[in-house]
Design an enzyme around this catalytic site. Sequence first.
Site, PDB file in Angstrom:
ATOM      1  CG  HIS A 110      74.843 -17.609 -20.246  1.00 55.48           C
ATOM      2  ND1 HIS A 110      75.125 -18.948 -20.343  1.00 55.48           N
ATOM      3  CD2 HIS A 110      75.669 -16.983 -21.127  1.00 55.48           C
ATOM      4  CE1 HIS A 110      76.084 -19.133 -21.256  1.00 55.48           C
ATOM      5  NE2 HIS A 110      76.433 -17.947 -21.734  1.00 55.48           N
ATOM      6  CD  GLU A 152      70.262 -19.440 -17.914  1.00 57.21           C
ATOM      7  OE1 GLU A 152      70.784 -18.429 -18.429  1.00 57.21           O
ATOM      8  OE2 GLU A 152      70.347 -20.573 -18.403  1.00 57.21           O
ATOM      9  CB  SER A 198      64.501  -1.962 -58.390  1.00 54.90           C
ATOM     10  OG  SER A 198      65.559  -1.411 -57.649  1.00 54.90           O
ATOM     11  CD  GLU A 239      67.533  -6.057 -47.697  1.00 57.64           C
ATOM     12  OE1 GLU A 239      66.955  -5.269 -48.471  1.00 57.64           O
ATOM     13  OE2 GLU A 239      67.770  -5.800 -46.518  1.00 57.64           O
ATOM     14  N   GLY A 294      69.756  -9.155 -56.121  1.00 57.97           N
ATOM     15  CA  GLY A 294      68.952  -9.384 -57.320  1.00 57.97           C
ATOM     16  C   GLY A 294      68.823 -10.874 -57.626  1.00 57.97           C
ATOM     17  CB  ALA A 351      68.205 -14.417 -55.356  1.00 61.78           C
ATOM     18  CB  ALA A 352      69.277 -18.102 -59.076  1.00 61.29           C
TER      19      ALA A 352
HETATM   20  N1  AOF Z   1      73.300 -17.289 -23.817  1.00 60.12           N
HETATM   21  C1  AOF Z   1      72.895 -18.269 -22.996  1.00 60.12           C
HETATM   22  C2  AOF Z   1      73.267 -19.613 -23.207  1.00 60.12           C
HETATM   23  N2  AOF Z   1      74.023 -19.951 -24.253  1.00 60.12           N
HETATM   24  C3  AOF Z   1      74.697 -21.222 -24.399  1.00 60.12           C
HETATM   25  O1  AOF Z   1      76.016 -21.051 -23.978  1.00 60.12           O
HETATM   26  C4  AOF Z   1      76.898 -20.973 -25.116  1.00 60.12           C
HETATM   27  C5  AOF Z   1      77.815 -19.801 -24.945  1.00 60.12           C
HETATM   28  O2  AOF Z   1      78.514 -19.923 -23.753  1.00 60.12           O
HETATM   29  P1  AOF Z   1      79.450 -18.736 -23.255  1.00 60.12           P
HETATM   30  O3  AOF Z   1      80.582 -18.676 -24.197  1.00 60.12           O
HETATM   31  O4  AOF Z   1      79.854 -19.114 -21.864  1.00 60.12           O
HETATM   32  O5  AOF Z   1      78.607 -17.471 -23.258  1.00 60.12           O
HETATM   33  C6  AOF Z   1      75.977 -20.793 -26.318  1.00 60.12           C
HETATM   34  O6  AOF Z   1      76.533 -21.377 -27.485  1.00 60.12           O
HETATM   35  C7  AOF Z   1      74.732 -21.541 -25.882  1.00 60.12           C
HETATM   36  O7  AOF Z   1      74.890 -22.934 -26.052  1.00 60.12           O
HETATM   37  N3  AOF Z   1      72.865 -20.524 -22.330  1.00 60.12           N
HETATM   38  C8  AOF Z   1      72.128 -20.183 -21.253  1.00 60.12           C
HETATM   39  O8  AOF Z   1      71.824 -21.032 -20.416  1.00 60.12           O
HETATM   40  N4  AOF Z   1      71.714 -18.913 -21.053  1.00 60.12           N
HETATM   41  C9  AOF Z   1      72.069 -17.929 -21.897  1.00 60.12           C
HETATM   42  O9  AOF Z   1      71.677 -16.780 -21.655  1.00 60.12           O
HETATM   43 ZN    ZN Z   2      74.422 -20.344 -19.169  1.00 59.76          ZN
END
Ligand code: AOF
Ligand code: ZN
Length: 391
Positions: free
Chosen positions: A80, A82, A198, A318, A320, A324-325
Amino acid sequence: MDNLPMVEPDAFIAESEFQDDSHPKQTLLSDFDHAMMRRCIELARRALGRTSPNPMVGAVIVKDGEIIGEGFHPRAGEPHAEVFALKAAGENARGATIYVSLEPCNHYGRTPPCSEALVAAGIAKVVVGMVDPNPLVAGGGIARLRAAGIEVLVGVEEQACKKLNEGFIHRILHHRPFGILKYAMTLDGKIATTTGHSAWVTNKDARGEVHQLRAACDAVIVGGNTIRLDNPYLTSHREGAHNPLRVVMSRSLDLPQNARIWQTAEAPTLVFTEKGANPDFQELLRNLGVEVVELTPLTPDQVMAYLYKRGFCSVLWECGGVLAASAIAQKAVQKVFAFIAPKIVGGVHAPTPVGDLGLTSMTEALSLERVEIRVVGSDCLVEGYLPSHQL
Ligand SMILES: Nc1c(N[C@@H]2O[C@H](COP(=O)(O)O)[C@@H](O)[C@H]2O)[nH]c(=O)[nH]c1=O
Ligand SMILES: [Zn+2]
């Protein structure tokens, strides 16, 4: 999206429903806080179109007014945002503030909880863009950080953070991808001439916008008629940009063999048809590397349910007017992007962007919400959300 805990849009003050008595209810935010969160969003967007089923997330670590680490979530299964930012900051993260566009997770998914990583790194303060709607997180990350004595602010640039991940949010809350209907029409409301021609409704700048929109989506959907009449490539045409899965819905599978979509390999292609339709053509498509899936009955909702299971967050219609409807009627569209070119083509029977919705009075019209109108080159772009009772 509306089910999410809200704070005032663009509030000068961040306030969280997760505050407890040991923490001040309100904290003044500085321009710097906003700028750092906007930087998080900018970082997150580097992975545009590549993170599904996960959200796009960016993180910035700041100490003594200086950025000491940045990161973003590159794709599902990878660490992630962080974690990348912590890695960049190293030991220096102790006592620092982290800005993150989405609440840090608190669960063991494909990756371990970020909340624990932040606690272990000695982060002193966490500034969060929006609460994670994922029921596995949903405030749990914030609670864990606070329990460890970390100061947490929630709701900085919240509207922008929500817009960044509207696909992910819709997916989590409604178990369907977020649907965007895009069309280009003339000033007199036609998407083609009476004879069906189109191409080139809009100018070059508008086409650039469409390519950007495609790069942000997981799939682009058209019907068989669009393949027969327009013969599109449906790619994002940008160096290094993500190409969505190209999806064709065709009951009859009566489609040209030499259509560009199956003769080009820059993006994968999936054709949905009904059981037993044109087996020879199915075979031909499979030999060209096209995936063919039978769904009976073939409806927009069935297709969206399938794409949800495949992990998609956002899908661009995208097609027609008839498809779309039907997509609108089946709640497969949440947002509309309408390009309007200052041209008049005329024709009582020239096709229009949305077919019959069964409405009899103007009072039943679907009035878009949160509408934004922009000039794109010599065209006009109207962007808005279908009424929330639709969602
Ligand atoms: N990508 C992301 C988050 N994603 C959270 O974690 C879930 C996915 O978890 P995992 O399967 O472990 O990657 C995702 O559905 C969302 O709730 N959280 C964060 O703190 N920072 C991140 O950059
Ligand atoms: Zn995370």
